[in-house]
Design a protein around this motif. Sequence first.
Motif, PDB file in Angstrom:
ATOM      1  N   HIS A   2      30.688  33.592  30.140  1.00 11.93           N
ATOM      2  CA  HIS A   2      31.361  34.884  30.263  1.00 11.93           C
ATOM      3  C   HIS A   2      31.178  35.665  28.973  1.00 11.93           C
ATOM      4  O   HIS A   2      31.222  35.110  27.894  1.00 11.93           O
ATOM      5  N   GLY A   4      32.982  38.806  28.648  1.00 15.62           N
ATOM      6  CA  GLY A   4      34.070  39.775  28.585  1.00 15.62           C
ATOM      7  C   GLY A   4      34.813  39.634  27.266  1.00 15.62           C
ATOM      8  O   GLY A   4      34.955  38.540  26.719  1.00 15.62           O
ATOM      9  N   LEU A  60      39.828  46.790  26.102  1.00 15.75           N
ATOM     10  CA  LEU A  60      39.743  46.800  27.551  1.00 15.75           C
ATOM     11  C   LEU A  60      41.110  46.945  28.207  1.00 15.75           C
ATOM     12  O   LEU A  60      41.204  47.348  29.360  1.00 15.75           O
ATOM     13  N   LYS A 119      38.942  42.488  37.665  1.00 16.55           N
ATOM     14  CA  LYS A 119      37.537  42.491  38.093  1.00 16.55           C
ATOM     15  C   LYS A 119      36.877  43.838  37.804  1.00 16.55           C
ATOM     16  O   LYS A 119      35.759  43.889  37.294  1.00 16.55           O
ATOM     17  N   ARG A 120      37.588  44.936  38.102  1.00 15.53           N
ATOM     18  CA  ARG A 120      37.024  46.269  37.848  1.00 15.53           C
ATOM     19  C   ARG A 120      36.738  46.505  36.383  1.00 15.53           C
ATOM     20  O   ARG A 120      35.765  47.167  36.033  1.00 15.53           O
ATOM     21  N   ARG A 121      37.588  45.957  35.520  1.00  9.70           N
ATOM     22  CA  ARG A 121      37.396  46.145  34.076  1.00  9.70           C
ATOM     23  C   ARG A 121      36.472  45.087  33.466  1.00  9.70           C
ATOM     24  O   ARG A 121      36.247  45.082  32.270  1.00  9.70           O
ATOM     25  N   GLY A 122      35.956  44.199  34.284  1.00 10.77           N
ATOM     26  CA  GLY A 122      35.015  43.195  33.806  1.00 10.77           C
ATOM     27  C   GLY A 122      35.656  42.073  33.013  1.00 10.77           C
ATOM     28  O   GLY A 122      34.985  41.400  32.231  1.00 10.77           O
ATOM     29  N   ALA A 125      35.389  37.257  36.419  1.00  8.93           N
ATOM     30  CA  ALA A 125      34.200  37.291  37.274  1.00  8.93           C
ATOM     31  C   ALA A 125      34.569  37.704  38.686  1.00  8.93           C
ATOM     32  O   ALA A 125      35.579  37.267  39.224  1.00  8.93           O
ATOM     33  N   ALA A 126      33.759  38.573  39.254  1.00 12.01           N
ATOM     34  CA  ALA A 126      33.955  38.975  40.651  1.00 12.01           C
ATOM     35  C   ALA A 126      33.511  37.828  41.542  1.00 12.01           C
ATOM     36  O   ALA A 126      32.502  37.193  41.274  1.00 12.01           O
TER      37      ALA A 126
END
Length: 127
Positions: A2, A4, A60, A119-122, A125-126
């Motif tokens: 990851h 993020g 974020l 998920k939208r902001r990363g 994980a989607a």
Amino acid sequence: MHDGALYVQEALAAGAMGYVSKRAGPDELIDAIRTVQRGEQYLDRALRPPPASDAGGPQLLPELTDREAQVFLLLARGHSVARVATTIGINNKTAYAHRSSIYAKLKLASDHELRMLGKRRGLVAAS
């Protein structure tokens, strides 16, 4: 795996001396190993904050305190409030209070909405 910002922050806060994403090239991996061998901290080039002129770069989750962001990340990963409390060493009542504050600040109504925002902001994980 990851890259993020909260994952990186969490790893470094837990004592990691280096963080390299799986997209790093072989040369960067060698640089990272050598840097850590010297006892210095290494952060993947793509994950480093922008130059100081940008005042540390955008957060974020700028609406949240550091602790709320930590709770947010764990909830977004699907942890229960009780597990969040155990993981970060707070009592359940405090964890519920943080979740309540997160909901209010981000105008959320459920953990599902919280996970979708993550998920939208990363941040997670989607799937």
